[in-house]
Design a protein around this motif. Structure first.
Motif, PDB file in Angstrom:
ATOM      1  N   ASP A 120      -6.849 -30.757   1.184  1.00 60.69           N
ATOM      2  CA  ASP A 120      -6.997 -29.505   0.522  1.00 60.69           C
ATOM      3  C   ASP A 120      -6.442 -28.298   1.660  1.00 60.69           C
ATOM      4  O   ASP A 120      -7.186 -28.386   2.500  1.00 60.69           O
ATOM      5  N   ALA A 121      -5.078 -27.772   1.273  1.00 60.51           N
ATOM      6  CA  ALA A 121      -4.567 -26.796   2.289  1.00 60.51           C
ATOM      7  C   ALA A 121      -5.471 -25.614   2.594  1.00 60.51           C
ATOM      8  O   ALA A 121      -5.323 -25.230   3.663  1.00 60.51           O
ATOM      9  N   ALA A 122      -6.238 -25.202   1.493  1.00 64.69           N
ATOM     10  CA  ALA A 122      -6.918 -23.824   1.736  1.00 64.69           C
ATOM     11  C   ALA A 122      -8.197 -24.166   2.743  1.00 64.69           C
ATOM     12  O   ALA A 122      -8.457 -23.637   3.589  1.00 64.69           O
ATOM     13  N   ALA A 123      -8.647 -25.414   2.507  1.00 66.37           N
ATOM     14  CA  ALA A 123      -9.745 -25.677   3.202  1.00 66.37           C
ATOM     15  C   ALA A 123      -9.499 -26.234   4.797  1.00 66.37           C
ATOM     16  O   ALA A 123     -10.251 -25.653   5.600  1.00 66.37           O
ATOM     17  N   ALA A 124      -8.239 -26.470   4.941  1.00 64.21           N
ATOM     18  CA  ALA A 124      -7.839 -26.594   6.180  1.00 64.21           C
ATOM     19  C   ALA A 124      -7.435 -25.354   6.951  1.00 64.21           C
ATOM     20  O   ALA A 124      -7.792 -25.197   8.191  1.00 64.21           O
ATOM     21  N   ARG A 125      -6.922 -24.409   6.185  1.00 61.77           N
ATOM     22  CA  ARG A 125      -6.808 -22.977   6.944  1.00 61.77           C
ATOM     23  C   ARG A 125      -8.215 -22.565   7.131  1.00 61.77           C
ATOM     24  O   ARG A 125      -8.481 -21.999   8.165  1.00 61.77           O
ATOM     25  N   ILE A 126      -9.083 -22.680   6.268  1.00 61.17           N
ATOM     26  CA  ILE A 126     -10.588 -22.091   6.668  1.00 61.17           C
ATOM     27  C   ILE A 126     -11.204 -22.719   7.683  1.00 61.17           C
ATOM     28  O   ILE A 126     -11.802 -22.215   8.561  1.00 61.17           O
ATOM     29  N   ALA A 127     -10.963 -24.162   7.733  1.00 59.88           N
ATOM     30  CA  ALA A 127     -11.584 -25.027   8.993  1.00 59.88           C
ATOM     31  C   ALA A 127     -11.098 -24.568  10.299  1.00 59.88           C
ATOM     32  O   ALA A 127     -11.514 -24.239  11.127  1.00 59.88           O
ATOM     33  N   ALA A 128      -9.712 -24.361  10.136  1.00 63.08           N
ATOM     34  CA  ALA A 128      -9.054 -23.665  11.484  1.00 63.08           C
ATOM     35  C   ALA A 128      -9.613 -22.508  11.673  1.00 63.08           C
ATOM     36  O   ALA A 128      -9.592 -22.274  13.133  1.00 63.08           O
ATOM     37  N   ALA A 129      -9.834 -21.472  10.915  1.00 68.09           N
ATOM     38  CA  ALA A 129     -10.377 -20.198  11.186  1.00 68.09           C
ATOM     39  C   ALA A 129     -11.583 -20.333  11.744  1.00 68.09           C
ATOM     40  O   ALA A 129     -11.908 -19.504  12.519  1.00 68.09           O
ATOM     41  N   HIS A 130     -12.321 -21.156  10.883  1.00 67.44           N
ATOM     42  CA  HIS A 130     -13.708 -21.317  11.483  1.00 67.44           C
ATOM     43  C   HIS A 130     -13.804 -21.949  12.976  1.00 67.44           C
ATOM     44  O   HIS A 130     -14.531 -21.486  13.613  1.00 67.44           O
ATOM     45  N   ALA A 131     -13.217 -22.678  13.149  1.00 65.61           N
ATOM     46  CA  ALA A 131     -13.080 -23.466  14.567  1.00 65.61           C
ATOM     47  C   ALA A 131     -12.725 -22.439  15.435  1.00 65.61           C
ATOM     48  O   ALA A 131     -13.181 -22.160  16.670  1.00 65.61           O
ATOM     49  N   ARG A 132     -11.732 -21.460  15.355  1.00 62.63           N
ATOM     50  CA  ARG A 132     -11.280 -20.600  16.269  1.00 62.63           C
ATOM     51  C   ARG A 132     -12.393 -19.482  16.361  1.00 62.63           C
ATOM     52  O   ARG A 132     -12.780 -19.138  17.669  1.00 62.63           O
ATOM     53  N   ILE A 133     -13.151 -19.068  15.268  1.00 66.69           N
ATOM     54  CA  ILE A 133     -14.311 -18.193  15.491  1.00 66.69           C
ATOM     55  C   ILE A 133     -15.352 -18.557  16.427  1.00 66.69           C
ATOM     56  O   ILE A 133     -15.824 -18.034  17.286  1.00 66.69           O
ATOM     57  N   MET A 134     -15.592 -20.103  16.205  1.00 65.80           N
ATOM     58  CA  MET A 134     -16.795 -20.691  16.931  1.00 65.80           C
ATOM     59  C   MET A 134     -16.206 -20.965  18.455  1.00 65.80           C
ATOM     60  O   MET A 134     -17.187 -20.428  19.395  1.00 65.80           O
ATOM     61  N   ARG A 135     -15.008 -21.124  18.801  1.00 70.83           N
ATOM     62  CA  ARG A 135     -14.501 -21.082  20.167  1.00 70.83           C
ATOM     63  C   ARG A 135     -14.630 -19.792  20.790  1.00 70.83           C
ATOM     64  O   ARG A 135     -15.051 -19.583  21.790  1.00 70.83           O
ATOM     65  N   LEU A 136     -14.344 -18.872  20.253  1.00 77.84           N
ATOM     66  CA  LEU A 136     -14.240 -17.342  20.665  1.00 77.84           C
ATOM     67  C   LEU A 136     -15.806 -17.100  20.847  1.00 77.84           C
ATOM     68  O   LEU A 136     -16.137 -16.354  21.775  1.00 77.84           O
ATOM     69  N   ALA A 137     -16.580 -17.261  19.944  1.00 78.38           N
ATOM     70  CA  ALA A 137     -18.161 -16.943  20.053  1.00 78.38           C
ATOM     71  C   ALA A 137     -18.488 -17.614  21.197  1.00 78.38           C
ATOM     72  O   ALA A 137     -19.387 -17.284  22.152  1.00 78.38           O
ATOM     73  N   HIS A 138     -18.103 -18.960  21.447  1.00 80.13           N
ATOM     74  CA  HIS A 138     -18.740 -19.731  22.621  1.00 80.13           C
ATOM     75  C   HIS A 138     -18.194 -19.134  24.031  1.00 80.13           C
ATOM     76  O   HIS A 138     -18.940 -19.046  24.792  1.00 80.13           O
ATOM     77  N   LYS A 139     -16.851 -18.680  24.081  1.00 75.73           N
ATOM     78  CA  LYS A 139     -16.230 -18.026  25.138  1.00 75.73           C
ATOM     79  C   LYS A 139     -17.028 -16.723  25.570  1.00 75.73           C
ATOM     80  O   LYS A 139     -17.468 -16.500  26.858  1.00 75.73           O
ATOM     81  N   ARG A 140     -17.328 -15.878  24.391  1.00 74.92           N
ATOM     82  CA  ARG A 140     -18.239 -14.649  24.765  1.00 74.92           C
ATOM     83  C   ARG A 140     -19.536 -15.119  25.411  1.00 74.92           C
ATOM     84  O   ARG A 140     -20.191 -14.269  26.089  1.00 74.92           O
ATOM     85  N   ARG A 141     -20.249 -16.011  24.817  1.00 72.85           N
ATOM     86  CA  ARG A 141     -21.507 -16.412  25.104  1.00 72.85           C
ATOM     87  C   ARG A 141     -21.378 -17.012  26.602  1.00 72.85           C
ATOM     88  O   ARG A 141     -22.376 -16.631  27.520  1.00 72.85           O
TER      89      ARG A 141
END
Length: 145
Positions: A120-141
């Motif tokens: 599912d191409a849309a799901a792959a894009r959403i998963a990539a965006a979610h992973a990026r958001i989670m990485r950024l949140a982790h870096k900020r913490r």
């Protein structure tokens, strides 16, 4: 002949099914498919699994079943899955134990979601965006610590 009950649903009422009706027509069961209401929705559960919401079902006080599909991003197989769940709503009485919610109108309501398909191409894009958001949140913490 009756369909066998699901052992996990306690308040099962057997409904007679006409012999030879192996693949019932939704109209024959009184199930109405409503017009689509927009794009499918993706969501991630607590175990980090991504789900795709296909649409909704409702069962009114008289037992009438309506299917409310999302009409954008729904594949033919997913539309079939949504219809299969409508037949299940015909066979098994809705209850809170089986994932239904009773609305203020007295009708039962349930959304239908499935685990996303790996291609599912849309799901792959959403998963990539979610992973990026989670990485950024982790870096900020880490930076704040």
């Amino acid at each position: 002949m009756t369909l066998s009950p699901d052992p996990y649903i306690q308040d099962y009422d057997p409904i007679p099914i006409v012999d030879g009706l192996s693949s019932p027509n939704l109209d024959d069961l009184g199930i109405v498919v409503q017009p689509g209401d927009g794009p499918v929705k993706y969501w991630i559960d607590g175990d980090n699994q991504m789900w795709k919401e296909l649409g909704f079902h409702s069962v009114d006080a008289e037992g009438g079943i309506a299917v409310w599909p999302h009409d954008q991003g729904l594949t033919d197989d997913e539309a079939d899955t949504l219809r299969d769940y409508a037949v299940d709503a015909f066979v098994h009485k809705p209850s809170t134990e089986s994932g239904w919610a009773r609305g203020l109108d007295g009708d039962w309501h349930s959304s239908v979601s499935i685990l996303v398909d790996e291609d599912d191409a849309a799901a792959a894009r959403i998963a990539a965006a979610h992973a990026r958001i989670m990485r950024l949140a982790h870096k900020r913490r880490l930076a704040a610590a």
